[in-house]
Design a protein around this motif. Structure first.
Motif, PDB file in Angstrom:
ATOM      1  N   GLN A 132      46.418 -26.781 -28.459  1.00 61.32           N
ATOM      2  CA  GLN A 132      47.572 -25.971 -28.044  1.00 61.32           C
ATOM      3  C   GLN A 132      47.298 -25.294 -26.707  1.00 61.32           C
ATOM      4  O   GLN A 132      48.183 -25.201 -25.859  1.00 61.32           O
ATOM      5  N   LEU A 133      46.069 -24.853 -26.535  1.00 59.85           N
ATOM      6  CA  LEU A 133      45.705 -24.239 -25.247  1.00 59.85           C
ATOM      7  C   LEU A 133      45.802 -25.262 -24.116  1.00 59.85           C
ATOM      8  O   LEU A 133      46.402 -24.998 -23.074  1.00 59.85           O
ATOM      9  N   SER A 134      45.238 -26.447 -24.340  1.00 64.14           N
ATOM     10  CA  SER A 134      45.308 -27.436 -23.259  1.00 64.14           C
ATOM     11  C   SER A 134      46.753 -27.855 -23.001  1.00 64.14           C
ATOM     12  O   SER A 134      47.131 -28.109 -21.854  1.00 64.14           O
ATOM     13  N   LEU A 135      47.573 -27.861 -24.051  1.00 62.92           N
ATOM     14  CA  LEU A 135      48.986 -28.188 -23.822  1.00 62.92           C
ATOM     15  C   LEU A 135      49.660 -27.148 -22.918  1.00 62.92           C
ATOM     16  O   LEU A 135      50.441 -27.501 -22.041  1.00 62.92           O
ATOM     17  N   SER A 136      49.322 -25.890 -23.116  1.00 62.41           N
ATOM     18  CA  SER A 136      49.896 -24.867 -22.232  1.00 62.41           C
ATOM     19  C   SER A 136      49.438 -25.096 -20.786  1.00 62.41           C
ATOM     20  O   SER A 136      50.218 -24.913 -19.851  1.00 62.41           O
ATOM     21  N   TYR A 137      48.188 -25.490 -20.618  1.00 62.25           N
ATOM     22  CA  TYR A 137      47.726 -25.804 -19.259  1.00 62.25           C
ATOM     23  C   TYR A 137      48.464 -27.011 -18.689  1.00 62.25           C
ATOM     24  O   TYR A 137      48.803 -27.037 -17.504  1.00 62.25           O
ATOM     25  N   LEU A 138      48.724 -27.980 -19.537  1.00 58.00           N
ATOM     26  CA  LEU A 138      49.487 -29.145 -19.075  1.00 58.00           C
ATOM     27  C   LEU A 138      50.886 -28.717 -18.644  1.00 58.00           C
ATOM     28  O   LEU A 138      51.376 -29.114 -17.587  1.00 58.00           O
ATOM     29  N   MET A 139      51.513 -27.884 -19.455  1.00 56.81           N
ATOM     30  CA  MET A 139      52.868 -27.417 -19.121  1.00 56.81           C
ATOM     31  C   MET A 139      52.869 -26.617 -17.822  1.00 56.81           C
ATOM     32  O   MET A 139      53.861 -26.595 -17.099  1.00 56.81           O
ATOM     33  N   ALA A 140      51.749 -25.948 -17.546  1.00 59.76           N
ATOM     34  CA  ALA A 140      51.649 -25.139 -16.335  1.00 59.76           C
ATOM     35  C   ALA A 140      51.162 -25.968 -15.142  1.00 59.76           C
ATOM     36  O   ALA A 140      50.940 -25.419 -14.056  1.00 59.76           O
ATOM     37  N   ASN A 142      48.348 -27.064 -14.690  1.00 60.08           N
ATOM     38  CA  ASN A 142      46.994 -26.646 -14.324  1.00 60.08           C
ATOM     39  C   ASN A 142      46.025 -27.716 -14.836  1.00 60.08           C
ATOM     40  O   ASN A 142      45.438 -27.601 -15.908  1.00 60.08           O
ATOM     41  N   PHE A 143      45.862 -28.769 -14.022  1.00 61.91           N
ATOM     42  CA  PHE A 143      45.115 -29.934 -14.489  1.00 61.91           C
ATOM     43  C   PHE A 143      43.611 -29.689 -14.509  1.00 61.91           C
ATOM     44  O   PHE A 143      42.889 -30.314 -15.277  1.00 61.91           O
ATOM     45  N   VAL A 144      43.144 -28.768 -13.678  1.00 55.88           N
ATOM     46  CA  VAL A 144      41.710 -28.459 -13.669  1.00 55.88           C
ATOM     47  C   VAL A 144      41.308 -27.837 -15.007  1.00 55.88           C
ATOM     48  O   VAL A 144      40.365 -28.276 -15.660  1.00 55.88           O
ATOM     49  N   ARG A 145      42.062 -26.819 -15.418  1.00 57.05           N
ATOM     50  CA  ARG A 145      41.768 -26.187 -16.704  1.00 57.05           C
ATOM     51  C   ARG A 145      42.062 -27.151 -17.862  1.00 57.05           C
ATOM     52  O   ARG A 145      41.352 -27.156 -18.865  1.00 57.05           O
ATOM     53  N   LEU A 146      43.103 -27.953 -17.706  1.00 58.60           N
ATOM     54  CA  LEU A 146      43.424 -28.958 -18.726  1.00 58.60           C
ATOM     55  C   LEU A 146      42.208 -29.841 -18.982  1.00 58.60           C
ATOM     56  O   LEU A 146      41.812 -30.077 -20.126  1.00 58.60           O
ATOM     57  N   GLN A 147      41.606 -30.308 -17.911  1.00 57.49           N
ATOM     58  CA  GLN A 147      40.446 -31.190 -18.063  1.00 57.49           C
ATOM     59  C   GLN A 147      39.277 -30.451 -18.725  1.00 57.49           C
ATOM     60  O   GLN A 147      38.626 -30.988 -19.626  1.00 57.49           O
ATOM     61  N   GLN A 148      39.031 -29.222 -18.295  1.00 57.20           N
ATOM     62  CA  GLN A 148      37.913 -28.457 -18.864  1.00 57.20           C
ATOM     63  C   GLN A 148      38.080 -28.261 -20.358  1.00 57.20           C
ATOM     64  O   GLN A 148      37.167 -28.541 -21.144  1.00 57.20           O
ATOM     65  N   VAL A 149      39.255 -27.796 -20.756  1.00 50.87           N
ATOM     66  CA  VAL A 149      39.472 -27.504 -22.177  1.00 50.87           C
ATOM     67  C   VAL A 149      39.411 -28.787 -23.005  1.00 50.87           C
ATOM     68  O   VAL A 149      38.766 -28.834 -24.061  1.00 50.87           O
ATOM     69  N   ALA A 150      40.065 -29.831 -22.506  1.00 52.66           N
ATOM     70  CA  ALA A 150      40.066 -31.087 -23.273  1.00 52.66           C
ATOM     71  C   ALA A 150      38.641 -31.631 -23.392  1.00 52.66           C
ATOM     72  O   ALA A 150      38.241 -32.125 -24.454  1.00 52.66           O
ATOM     73  N   ALA A 151      37.857 -31.503 -22.331  1.00 57.41           N
ATOM     74  CA  ALA A 151      36.470 -31.994 -22.371  1.00 57.41           C
ATOM     75  C   ALA A 151      35.667 -31.219 -23.406  1.00 57.41           C
ATOM     76  O   ALA A 151      34.892 -31.805 -24.176  1.00 57.41           O
ATOM     77  N   GLU A 152      35.866 -29.912 -23.444  1.00 57.10           N
ATOM     78  CA  GLU A 152      35.161 -29.089 -24.448  1.00 57.10           C
ATOM     79  C   GLU A 152      35.550 -29.514 -25.862  1.00 57.10           C
ATOM     80  O   GLU A 152      34.694 -29.638 -26.742  1.00 57.10           O
ATOM     81  N   THR A 153      36.832 -29.720 -26.055  1.00 55.93           N
ATOM     82  CA  THR A 153      37.293 -30.126 -27.386  1.00 55.93           C
ATOM     83  C   THR A 153      36.676 -31.472 -27.774  1.00 55.93           C
ATOM     84  O   THR A 153      36.238 -31.666 -28.910  1.00 55.93           O
ATOM     85  N   LEU A 154      36.605 -32.381 -26.807  1.00 56.08           N
ATOM     86  CA  LEU A 154      36.071 -33.713 -27.113  1.00 56.08           C
ATOM     87  C   LEU A 154      34.575 -33.676 -27.426  1.00 56.08           C
ATOM     88  O   LEU A 154      34.074 -34.541 -28.144  1.00 56.08           O
ATOM     89  N   GLN A 155      33.885 -32.687 -26.893  1.00 54.45           N
ATOM     90  CA  GLN A 155      32.458 -32.589 -27.222  1.00 54.45           C
ATOM     91  C   GLN A 155      32.260 -32.359 -28.708  1.00 54.45           C
ATOM     92  O   GLN A 155      31.354 -32.923 -29.315  1.00 54.45           O
ATOM     93  N   ARG A 156      33.123 -31.552 -29.292  1.00 53.25           N
ATOM     94  CA  ARG A 156      32.982 -31.284 -30.725  1.00 53.25           C
ATOM     95  C   ARG A 156      33.773 -32.232 -31.590  1.00 53.25           C
ATOM     96  O   ARG A 156      33.413 -32.504 -32.731  1.00 53.25           O
ATOM     97  N   TRP A 157      34.887 -32.737 -31.057  1.00 52.25           N
ATOM     98  CA  TRP A 157      35.761 -33.643 -31.829  1.00 52.25           C
ATOM     99  C   TRP A 157      36.038 -34.881 -30.977  1.00 52.25           C
ATOM    100  O   TRP A 157      37.144 -35.029 -30.436  1.00 52.25           O
ATOM    101  N   PRO A 158      35.057 -35.773 -30.853  1.00 50.66           N
ATOM    102  CA  PRO A 158      35.205 -36.893 -29.910  1.00 50.66           C
ATOM    103  C   PRO A 158      36.399 -37.799 -30.227  1.00 50.66           C
ATOM    104  O   PRO A 158      36.900 -38.475 -29.336  1.00 50.66           O
ATOM    105  N   ASN A 159      36.842 -37.821 -31.471  1.00 54.99           N
ATOM    106  CA  ASN A 159      37.939 -38.733 -31.820  1.00 54.99           C
ATOM    107  C   ASN A 159      39.298 -38.055 -31.864  1.00 54.99           C
ATOM    108  O   ASN A 159      40.279 -38.662 -32.278  1.00 54.99           O
ATOM    109  N   ASP A 160      39.352 -36.808 -31.434  1.00 52.96           N
ATOM    110  CA  ASP A 160      40.632 -36.095 -31.504  1.00 52.96           C
ATOM    111  C   ASP A 160      41.625 -36.722 -30.512  1.00 52.96           C
ATOM    112  O   ASP A 160      41.414 -36.716 -29.302  1.00 52.96           O
ATOM    113  N   ALA A 161      42.731 -37.238 -31.065  1.00 57.59           N
ATOM    114  CA  ALA A 161      43.674 -38.002 -30.237  1.00 57.59           C
ATOM    115  C   ALA A 161      44.347 -37.133 -29.178  1.00 57.59           C
ATOM    116  O   ALA A 161      44.516 -37.559 -28.030  1.00 57.59           O
TER     117      ALA A 161
END
Ligand code: LMR
Ligand code: MN
Length: 433
Positions: A132-140, A142-161
């Motif tokens: 939800q946080l990365s979606l708000s960055y996408l809506m804004a 803000n692709f830099v923060r989008l990438q950071q948050v999504a990368a963090e999420t993928l570290q813990r949940w690599p298969n999260d679609a």
């Protein structure tokens, strides 16, 4: 002391019930008065703020009032600020999510971040909240923060679609590295999971496949998009659409109802050309195309009208053209389009793409044309080329692609026109693009 507290609690409960009763009895003004009093008298009671927030959001919805929605957000925030004192988990989480929803709706995307972070901290095991946080960055955007948050999420949940989707979108946007973005986008969208099925995501994946030359897969994806009613057809993939408008790749001027006005304009094409060429030759007037649609070459434009507004500084430099355009209000007043000179140099290829909306038609008045057999505009499955003094009209919500393999400059006046099937009321009320 204990007694006093118990009495106070009782009183609070009683007044809360009364205020709720006013809501149930559909007496919004009274209910609001009661909730205001409640949050005033019992400012230390989280529930007072929560119930006021909920009452206000209901009223905001009924009265379609952003002011009330604003008030509701403020109350939600006061409730959420009690954080550690609140034991009701589902209520707390729902309140945070509602507050974010309202902030997004009003376009206050910056303000959502603090609430997202509050929820993530409280529920660290929930990947959904990070998405939800990365979606708000996408809506804004803000692709830099989008990438950071999504990368963090993928570290813990690599298969999260959803995280894969967000990561892929960020990569594509920040680096233009389509090959690297593709596996993320494809995995996510093929998963069909909640949060991955939006028309825009299909557009980006389709574009990615096309630019990598994977045309068969792109077509299959677009077919799925049509099936899901994201797209009007495999070729017409605009996202801001009005229903029921005639749709075809090319239009005859007479079919548009603007035929006579366009013919008038066309008669002055040499004078328009003179004006455009002197602007182009003076240098620094034309701007490079900014939407990353260009594969190779050089493609620049000079804007005269945008979103139905005259670009005053530019019109002063092209007074003759702008005066002629004033006879075409369907174009100068088209809030979902532009009027511009478009200059394309030899050896330019523009990637296949669709315009944003089906609410406009795009006319090209050709001012300077290179060798016709070496240039082409493809719209859906039909091709055309430019001939000096000629005017043609296409619907740019259909996929189109440009090749200029000639040796000379190509210069056109592009005019967007309101789609003729739109009523006057629609033209007045459609949001600008
Ligand atoms: C387009 O809409 O992509 C083209 O009409 C632009 C152009 O200058 O040919
Ligand atoms: Mn285009």
């Amino acid at each position: 002391k204990a007694d006093e507290n118990a009495d106070g609690d009782d009183l609070f409960e009683q007044e809360l019930r009364k205020a709720n009763a006013e809501m149930i009895n559909e007496n919004p003004a009274k209910a609001l008065g009661a909730f205001n009093k409640l949050t005033h008298t019992y400012a230390h009671e989280p529930l007072a703020h929560l119930r006021r927030a909920q009452a206000l959001e209901q009223l905001a919805d009924k009265q379609r009032s952003n002011r009330l929605l604003h008030e509701s957000i403020k109350s939600y925030k006061r409730y959420l600020a009690f954080d550690e004192l609140i034991a009701n988990e589902s209520e707390f989480r729902a309140a945070g999510e509602r507050c974010i929803e309202h902030l997004r709706f009003l376009g206050y995307l910056q303000q959502t971040v603090a609430i997202h972070e509050l929820l993530i901290e409280r529920y660290p095991e929930e990947s959904v909240l990070r998405n939800q946080l990365s979606l708000s960055y996408l809506m804004a955007n803000n692709f830099v923060r989008l990438q950071q948050v999504a990368a963090e999420t993928l570290q813990r949940w690599p298969n999260d679609a959803v995280a894969q989707l967000h990561f892929g979108l960020a990569i594509k946007h920040l680096s233009g590295d389509y090959a690297r973005a593709l596996p993320y986008l494809a995995y996510a969208i093929n998963s069909q999971e909640v949060g991955t099925q939006e028309a825009y995501f299909y557009v980006v994946l389709g574009e990615t496949l096309q630019r990598l030359g994977r045309h068969k897969e792109a077509l299959q994806l677009h077919q799925r998009g049509v099936h899901k009613q994201f797209f009007a057809s495999v070729y017409q993939r605009s996202l801001y659409n009005e229903p029921g408008l005639r749709a075809q790749p090319f239009w005859q001027p007479a079919e548009t109802g603007y035929g006579q006005q366009l013919e008038q304009l066309q008669q002055s094409w040499r004078a328009i050309r003179r004006e455009a060429l002197s602007l182009l030759n003076a240098r620094g007037n034309f701007q490079p195309e900014a939407e990353q649609l260009r594969d190779t070459g050089n493609w620049q434009q000079f804007e005269l009208f945008a979103q139905g507004r005259r670009q005053h500084a530019n019109c002063q430099r092209a007074p003759l053209t702008c005066a002629l355009l004033d006879q075409l209000p369907a174009s100068t007043g088209c809030q979902r389009g532009q009027v511009k000179f478009s200059a394309m140099q030899a050896h330019t290829h523009v990637w296949p793409h669709c315009g944003p909306t089906n609410c406009r038609l795009r006319a090209h008045l050709t001012l300077v044309a290179p060798e016709p057999q070496l240039t082409s505009l493809r719209v859906a499955d039909q091709q055309r080329t430019w001939r000096e003094g000629d005017l043609f009209i296409f619907d740019d919500s259909f996929e189109h692609e440009v090749w200029h393999n000639g040796t000379q400059l190509r210069l056109v006046l592009i005019l967007d026109l309101w789609h003729p099937d739109l009523s006057a009321a629609q033209r007045r009320s459609l949001s600008p693009i």
